[in-house]
Design a protein around this motif. Structure first.
Motif, short mmCIF file in Angstrom:
data_model
loop_
_atom_site.label_atom_id
_atom_site.label_comp_id
_atom_site.label_asym_id
_atom_site.label_seq_id
_atom_site.Cartn_x
_atom_site.Cartn_y
_atom_site.Cartn_z
N PRO A 77 34.15 16.01 33.40
CA PRO A 77 34.33 17.44 33.56
C PRO A 77 35.75 17.85 33.17
N ALA A 78 35.87 18.97 32.49
CA ALA A 78 37.18 19.44 32.02
C ALA A 78 38.01 19.95 33.18
N LEU A 79 39.29 19.63 33.16
CA LEU A 79 40.20 20.16 34.16
C LEU A 79 40.60 21.56 33.74
N GLU A 80 40.41 22.49 34.62
CA GLU A 80 40.76 23.87 34.28
C GLU A 80 42.23 24.11 34.58
N PRO A 81 42.96 24.73 33.64
CA PRO A 81 44.35 25.03 33.91
C PRO A 81 44.45 26.13 34.96
N PRO A 82 45.56 26.16 35.68
CA PRO A 82 45.69 27.20 36.69
C PRO A 82 45.72 28.58 36.03
N MET A 83 45.08 29.52 36.65
CA MET A 83 45.00 30.86 36.09
C MET A 83 46.26 31.65 36.43
N LEU A 84 46.77 32.38 35.45
CA LEU A 84 47.93 33.22 35.69
C LEU A 84 47.48 34.46 36.46
N SER A 85 48.28 34.84 37.43
CA SER A 85 47.91 36.01 38.22
C SER A 85 48.99 37.07 38.10
N GLU A 86 48.63 38.27 38.47
CA GLU A 86 49.56 39.39 38.37
C GLU A 86 50.70 39.22 39.36
N VAL A 87 51.83 39.85 39.04
CA VAL A 87 52.99 39.83 39.91
C VAL A 87 53.19 41.26 40.41
N ALA A 88 53.28 41.40 41.73
CA ALA A 88 53.47 42.73 42.31
C ALA A 88 54.95 42.94 42.62
N ILE A 89 55.53 43.95 42.02
CA ILE A 89 56.93 44.32 42.30
C ILE A 89 56.93 45.77 42.73
N GLY A 90 57.24 46.00 43.99
CA GLY A 90 57.28 47.37 44.50
C GLY A 90 55.92 48.04 44.47
N GLY A 91 54.85 47.28 44.62
CA GLY A 91 53.52 47.86 44.61
C GLY A 91 52.96 48.08 43.21
N VAL A 92 53.72 47.71 42.21
CA VAL A 92 53.25 47.85 40.82
C VAL A 92 52.88 46.46 40.32
N TYR A 93 51.65 46.32 39.85
CA TYR A 93 51.20 45.03 39.33
C TYR A 93 51.62 44.89 37.87
N LEU A 94 52.29 43.78 37.60
CA LEU A 94 52.76 43.49 36.24
C LEU A 94 52.01 42.29 35.69
#
Length: 97
Positions: free
Chosen positions: A28-45
């Motif tokens: 089975p293929a190892l899945e790379p970790p998924m990049l997630s959004e970064v919240a700065i001051g309530g704004v998702y980047l």
């Protein structure tokens, strides 16, 4: 299946891998970790923005080296070369992190 010392069949040990129709072991293929959004001051980047911010100081150092070596003066389009170096820096950060 392999045969043991008593002549009985014993199962293959592939660590949970399955066999494909061609007989090859398929792990089975190892899945790379998924990049997630970064919240700065309530704004998702987007995560690419974080990598871009981390790549800028590295790029500035590389740009100074290119300038001192004289490569920016002999380049056909210096701004295009700088952009390519920035993209390569961001790509390396994405691959290494």
């Amino acid at each position: 299946m392999a045969r043991g010392p008593s002549g009985r069949r014993r199962p293959h040990r592939h660590g949970g891998a399955a066999r494909s129709p061609s007989g090859l072991v398929v792990r089975p293929a190892l899945e790379p970790p998924m990049l997630s959004e970064v919240a700065i001051g309530g704004v998702y980047l987007p995560p690419i923005l974080v990598y871009l911010a981390a790549a800028i100081p590295v790029f500035m150092g590389l740009r100074a080296v290119l300038d001192r070596a004289g490569l920016l003066r002999i380049a056909w389009h210096p701004a295009l070369l700088e952009f390519a170096v920035l993209l390569a820096t961001v790509a390396l950060l994405l691959l290494l992190v």
